[in-house]
Design an enzyme around this catalytic site. Structure first.
Site, PDB file in Angstrom:
ATOM      1  N   TRP A 144       0.847  -1.197   0.000  1.00 54.96           N
ATOM      2  CA  TRP A 144       0.000   0.000   0.000  1.00 54.96           C
ATOM      3  C   TRP A 144       0.884   1.250   0.000  1.00 54.96           C
ATOM      4  CZ3 TRP A 144      -0.219   4.184   3.238  1.00 54.96           C
ATOM      5  CH2 TRP A 144      -1.290   5.048   3.066  1.00 54.96           C
ATOM      6  N   HIS A 145       2.020   1.162   0.720  1.00 49.78           N
ATOM      7  CA  HIS A 145       2.879   2.341   0.824  1.00 49.78           C
ATOM      8  C   HIS A 145       3.531   2.691  -0.494  1.00 49.78           C
ATOM      9  CE1 HIS A 145       2.413   1.718   5.139  1.00 49.78           C
ATOM     10  NE2 HIS A 145       2.751   2.982   5.250  1.00 49.78           N
ATOM     11  N   GLY A 146       3.875   1.694  -1.277  1.00 48.16           N
ATOM     12  CA  GLY A 146       4.529   2.029  -2.538  1.00 48.16           C
ATOM     13  C   GLY A 146       4.695   0.812  -3.408  1.00 48.16           C
TER      14      GLY A 146
END
Lengths: 483, 391
Positions: free
Chosen positions: A318-320
Site C-alpha cells: 500500500w505504501h509504494g
C-alpha cells in the site's frame, strides 16, 4: 498546495473565516468547493478521478441500500471494488508490474504508464472502499446526499495523506456542524502549530542529512549509515505525524474531529504495540477490512501467521509499488509473529534476572523495539533491495567506523549540515520527546490552557520563534504524499 | 470570534518584526535602489572586499548581478569579458594577460543572463575588445528556458532586447512567459513562485527571507562573526567555501576540490536525469535567434567573439551517449555543438574546447563534479582548437 506554504495559509484563513460566517446548512458546500480547489491546485484534471470514484461509490451505496437479496448485493459491490481497486492498480501498481514483467522477460514488452500518480489516491480509495464495504455489511446506512458524500471523500485536510476516516465517523459531522467554540478552535490551532514544528523544524532539517546519505550509501561508513537510518526514523515520524497533526488541527478549527493517527510510536514496548500507535487509521483499516475477514486470531496458529503475513505484505505494498515496501511489510509481519511466540520466553528471562515489570525492563523493551523498527526503515528508505542489504551489511560489519564516531559525526556536520543544525536538531528532538511523553500522561493542550497567561504566551511565542528561526521553508513535500 | 481575533492579533509583533527585518536588511536588495548597494547587505560586504583587491569567501546567497554591476562601476577598463554559466566561473585574469579581464559568467547559465551582463557593460560605456562565451552541452544556454528572470533584471533585459531589435512579445520556447530568475534565488523561493504577482513584497512575510536576513545580519553587522567570515588571500587554499576574486572569477571550495572521479560518478549515478530532461537542452529556435543576433551585434561593434565549449566528465558523456545509442537522433549536446560550429564557421569565430571530453585536453581528474572544472585546469580549454567533430 502544501500545508507549510504561504498559499495554504491564505487559503485556510479565507475558508475558516467564510465557514464561520455562513449558515450551518451550506457549510458543506464551502468545504466541498474548497476541497476540490485544494486538490485541483496540484493537477486539475485528476479531480475527475476523484469525482468518478465518488460517483461510483455513492451510486453503489444507494443501490445497496435498496436491495436486500444477498446475491444481487454481491453483484452490486463488484463495480465499486473493481473501479476503486482498478484505479489504484492502474495508477499506482501498473508501472511496478510493467517493470517486473519486463525484468523477467529481459525486454521491454510492456510500455510504462504515461500518467503521474494522483495525489492521495491510496487514501481516498481506502476511504471510499470502507464506505462501500460498511454499507454492504449493513454496518452503515447509505448516504443519500451526494454533496455531503462528496465532501466526506474530498474533505481537504485529510484528502492527500489521511487520517483515513470512516463514513460512520465523518459523515454525521458534515450534517450538522457545532457552533463556534473558542476553546475548540484554539485547541486545533495549537495542534496544527505543533504539527508544523515537527514538519519544518525536525523532518525537513533531518531530510538534508538523510537524503544525500541514502542517495549514495556506498560512500558512507557503517556509523554514518546507522545515524542516517535513525535520523530517517525520526524524519518520517515527524513528517507524517506532523501532517496528521496539522490535518486534525485545522479540521478541529472547522468543527470536524478526525481520528488520532499517531500516539508516540517510538515509546512502544513491542512491535505489536508499535502498530497500535503508528498510522493508526491505516492499521485499523487493515484490521477491520482484511485481517478480521480473513479470520483474525480466531483461527489456527498457522493460519494466523498466514493472515498476519498477508496483512503486512499488503500494508507494505500500500505504501509504494516497490519490492522494498513489500519486504518492509513482511519484515514487520515476521517479527510480529516471532514476537507473539517469544513473549513467554522473554517474560521468563526478565523474571529470572529479577527485572520483571521493572523500569529497566521497560526501557530495554522500548530500545529494542526502536532498533527493530529502525532496521525496517532501511528497506523503506532504500531505492532497491540490493541497496537495502548493502546498507544493513555495512551497518553491521563496518565496526571500525563506530570507534571513530567523533570524526564521522564532525565530517557529517561539515559535509551536509553545520554544527548549528546538529544543535537545533538535538534541542528539537528533546522538545518532541518531552511533548510525546507528556501527551501520554495528560492532555498537553488542555493543561497548557489552564496555566497563567504569561506562561501560555511564552510557550506560544517560543513555538512561533522556533518555527521562524529554525524552520526549513524550502518546499520539501510530505513523504506520504507519494503514497 | 472577536476573542479569537484579538488573541491572534497578539502575534502581530512577531510578524511586524519579521517585516521590519526583511525590509531593512533585504539581503537580495529587493527594496532598495540599485545605487545604494554598498550601504548595507551581503553584496555590499562582498563588493567592499573585491574593491580592496581581497578575495571574498562566499558564505551565503547573494545576487550575482548586483555584485557584477558594482564591480563594473568600479572598473576603469574592460578588454576581455567572459560570459557563460557557473562552469566558466573559474576563468580568471591570469588566463587572459593581454588586457583588463572581468568574469561575467552566472550560476545558472541562461543566455539571457549573459545578454544582461554584456548590456550592463555596454551601458557603462565599455566596448570590450574580446568577448568569450562559454557553453556547456548539458546546460540550457540555447535550450528551452525554464528559469524565470528576476524582475530586477527585466528592465536590463528589456533594454538589451530593444537594442538588439528583438521584439518583446512572449517567447514560444519559454514556458514561463517573458521572465527569468537567477537560479540560486529560484531555489530559495520555490515555495513562493505562485505569488509572483506580489513580488517582491511577498518576501516581507517570507520566513525563508527572514532567515537569509538574519544570516546577513550576523555576517555584516556583528564584527566578531564578520571577521570570521572574511579571509585573507594566503588562506585561500584552505577555504571550505567558494572564493570570489576581484575579477569575479571563482575558486571552488575545499569540499568540491576534494572530489575524485570515482566519488563524482558514485554520487551522481543515483540522480542521473532521463532523456526528457536532456531534451530540454536541445537548441530552441527563439534562443538561437537571440544568440545569433547578440553575437552579430558584438561583431558589428568591432568586438572579437570567441566560444568555449566545456565538456562534462567522461562518465556523464558516456551516459548521455548510451541514452541516444541506437536512435537516429543526435544527443542535444552534439546537436548544440554542430549548430555552434556551423554558425562560428560561417562568421569565422574561434571555438575552443568541445562538448566531447575526448576532444579536449581535460581528464576526469580535472573536474570537481560532473560539469565543473578545477580553476587550475580550466585554462586547458583555451588550448588552440583541434578540428573537432560533433558526435
Amino acid at each position: 498546495m502544501q500545508f507549510d506554504s504561504f498559499h495554504f495559509l491564505i487559503f485556510f484563513s479565507v475558508v475558516a473565516a467564510v465557514f464561520w460566517s455562513i449558515p450551518d446548512r451550506v457549510r458543506w458546500v464551502l468545504l466541498l468547493a474548497a476541497s476540490y480547489y485544494f486538490y485541483m491546485c496540484w493537477k486539475a484534471p485528476y479531480a475527475l478521478l476523484l469525482l468518478a470514484s465518488t460517483v461510483i461509490d455513492f451510486s453503489v451505496g444507494l443501490l445497496l441500500g435498496r436491495v436486500s437479496d444477498p446475491r444481487i448485493r454481491r453483484r452490486l459491490i463488484v463495480p465499486s471494488l473493481a473501479a476503486n481497486l482498478g484505479f489504484l492498480f492502474y495508477f499506482k501498481y501498473y508501472d511496478f508490474t510493467v517493470r517486473t514483467v519486463n525484468q523477467i522477460a529481459d525486454s521491454a514488452i510492456l510500455a510504462p504508464m504515461p500518467f503521474l500518480l494522483p495525489a492521495g489516491i491510496s487514501f481516498y480509495t481506502f476511504q471510499t472502499l470502507s464506505y462501500t464495504l460498511d454499507v454492504y455489511w449493513k454496518e452503515q446506512e447509505p448516504e443519500r446526499h451526494f454533496g455531503r458524500f462528496a465532501t466526506f471523500v474530498a474533505f481537504f485536510p485529510h484528502l492527500v495523506a489521511g487520517p483515513i476516516m470512516r463514513a460512520g465517523t465523518l459523515i454525521p459531522q458534515l450534517r450538522t456542524f457545532p457552533p463556534f467554540e473558542y476553546g475548540r478552535v484554539t485547541d486545533g490551532l495549537k495542534l496544527a502549530g505543533w504539527g508544523l514544528f515537527k514538519k519544518v523544524v525536525i523532518a525537513d532539517r533531518l531530510a538534508r542529512l538523510v537524503d544525500p546519505v541514502f542517495a549514495y550509501p556506498a560512500g558512507h561508513s557503517g556509523c554514518v549509515l546507522a545515524l542516517a537510518t535513525v535520523a530517517f526514523g525520526y524524519q518520517i515520524y515527524c513528517d507524517f505525524s506532523g501532517y496528521s497533526d496539522i490535518a486534525i488541527g485545522i479540521s478541529q478549527v472547522l468543527g470536524v474531529n478526525l481520528v488520532q493517527n499517531f500516539r508516540a510510536p517510538y515509546h512502544s514496548r513491542s512491535l505489536r504495540e508499535f502498530w497500535t500507535r503508528w498510522h493508526i487509521s491505516l492499521s485499523t483499516w487493515f484490521r477491520d477490512y482484511v485481517y478480521i475477514p480473513l479470520g483474525g486470531n480466531r483461527v489456527s496458529a498457522f493460519r494466523w501467521c498466514v493472515n498476519i503475513l498477508i496483512v503486512f505484505g499488503l500494508s507494505g505494498l500500500w505504501h509504494g509499488a516497490n519490492w522494498t515496501f513489500a519486504i518492509w511489510g513482511l519484515y514487520h509481519g515476521v517479527l510480529l509473529i516471532l514476537g507473539r511466540f517469544s513473549t513467554r520466553f522473554f517474560d521468563a528471562l526478565y523474571r529470572g534476572v529479577g527485572l520483571a515489570r521493572s523500569r529497566v525492563a521497560s526501557m530495554i523493551d522500548v530500545a529494542s523495539t526502536f532498533v527493530i523498527v529502525s532496521v525496517g526503515w532501511v528497506f523503506f528508505r532504500s531505492g532497491n533491495l540490493t541497496e537495502s542489504v548493502a546498507v544493513l551489511r555495512t551497518i553491521a560489519t563496518d565496526l571500525h567506523s563506530y570507534s571513530i564516531i567523533d570524526s564521522e559525526i564532525s565530517r557529517l556536520l561539515r559535509t551536509y549540515w553545520s554544527p548549528a543544525d546538529g544543535a537545533i536538531i538535538l534541542v528539537a528532538l528533546a522538545i518532541l520527546e518531552i511533548g510525546d511523553s507528556l501527551q501520554e500522561r495528560l492532555r498537553v493542550r488542555s493543561w497548557l490552557s489552564e496555566r497563567p497567561a504569561v506562561l501560555r504566551w511564552a510557550a506560544y511565542y517560543a513555538l512561533a520563534c522556533m518555527l521562524l528561526f529554525w524552520g526549513q521553508f524550502n518546499g520539501t513535500p510530505f513523504i506520504y504524499f507519494q503514497f | 470570534m472577536r476573542r479569537l481575533l484579538f488573541k491572534l492579533s497578539l502575534f502581530c509583533p512577531l510578524v511586524v518584526a519579521m517585516v521590519w527585518v526583511n525590509w531593512t536588511v533585504d539581503p537580495a536588495r529587493l527594496f532598495v535602489p540599485r545605487t545604494s548597494v554598498l550601504s548595507a547587505g551581503y553584496e555590499g560586504a562582498i563588493v567592499e572586499d573585491l574593491f580592496a583587491g581581497r578575495p571574498h569567501e562566499v558564505s551565503g546567497e547573494y545576487d550575482q548581478r548586483v555584485v557584477f554591476e558594482e564591480v563594473l562601476r568600479n572598473q576603469q577598463r574592460l578588454d576581455v569579458l567572459l560570459l557563460g554559466s557557473s562552469v566558466a566561473k573559474p576563468f580568471h585574469s591570469g588566463l587572459f594577460p593581454d588586457g583588463s579581464f572581468l568574469n561575467g559568467a552566472n550560476h545558472g547559465g541562461e543566455l539571457e543572463e549573459a545578454v544582461c551582463a554584456y548590456e550592463l557593460a555596454w551601458e557603462r560605456g565599455f566596448r570590450p575588445k574580446r568577448v568569450v562565451i562559454q557553453f556547456q552541452g548539458w546546460g540550457r544556454m540555447l535550450g528551452v528556458r525554464t528559469n524565470a528572470v528576476d524582475p530586477n533584471s527585466e528592465a536590463v533585459l528589456g533594454r538589451a532586447l530593444r537594442r538588439l531589435g528583438i521584439p518583446l512579445q512572449s517567447d514560444p520556447d519559454d514556458p514561463l512567459g517573458n521572465h527569468f530568475w537567477p537560479i540560486e534565488q529560484a531555489a530559495e523561493f520555490k515555495l513562493e513562485q505562485d505569488w509572483r504577482w506580489l513580488h517582491p513584497y511577498d518576501k516581507l512575510i517570507s520566513p525563508r527571507y527572514f532567515q537569509m536576513s538574519i544570516g546577513v545580519l550576523m555576517r555584516t553587522e556583528w564584527p566578531a562573526i564578520q571577521s570570521g567570515a572574511r579571509i585573507v588571500p594566503e588562506t585561500v587554499p584552505e577555504n571550505q567555501r567558494n572564493v570570489l576574486y576581484p575579477d569575479c572569477s571563482v575558486q571552488w571550495s575545499q569540499y568540491m576540490r576534494s572530489a575524485t572521479p570515482d566519488s563524482i560518478r558514485h554520487f551522481h549515478a543515483a540522480i542521473f536525469p532521463g532523456v526528457a530532461k536532456l531534451e530540454q537542452t536541445r537548441p530552441a529556435e527563439s534562443r538561437c535567434r537571440l544568440f545569433e543576433t547578440f553575437v552579430l551585434e558584438m561583431l558589428n561593434s568591432g568586438t572579437q567573439v570567441d566560444l568555449v565549449l566545456s565538456p562534462p566528465i567522461s562518465w556523464l558523456a558516456q551516459q548521455v551517449d548510451s541514452q541516444y545509442a541506437g536512435t537516429s537522433k543526435l544527443s542535444p549536446a552534439a546537436e548544440t555543438e554542430r549548430y555552434l560550429r556551423t554558425f562560428t564557421k560561417s562568421h569565422q569565430l574561434k571555438v575552443f574546447g568541445s562538448f566531447e571530453p575526448g576532444n579536449t585536453d581535460l581528464t576526469d581528474s580535472d573536474f570537481v563534479d560532473i560539469l565543473h572544472i578545477r580553476r587550475e585546469s580550466i585554462g586547458r580549454l583555451l588550448q588552440p582548437s583541434r578540428e573537432r567533430v560533433a558526435r
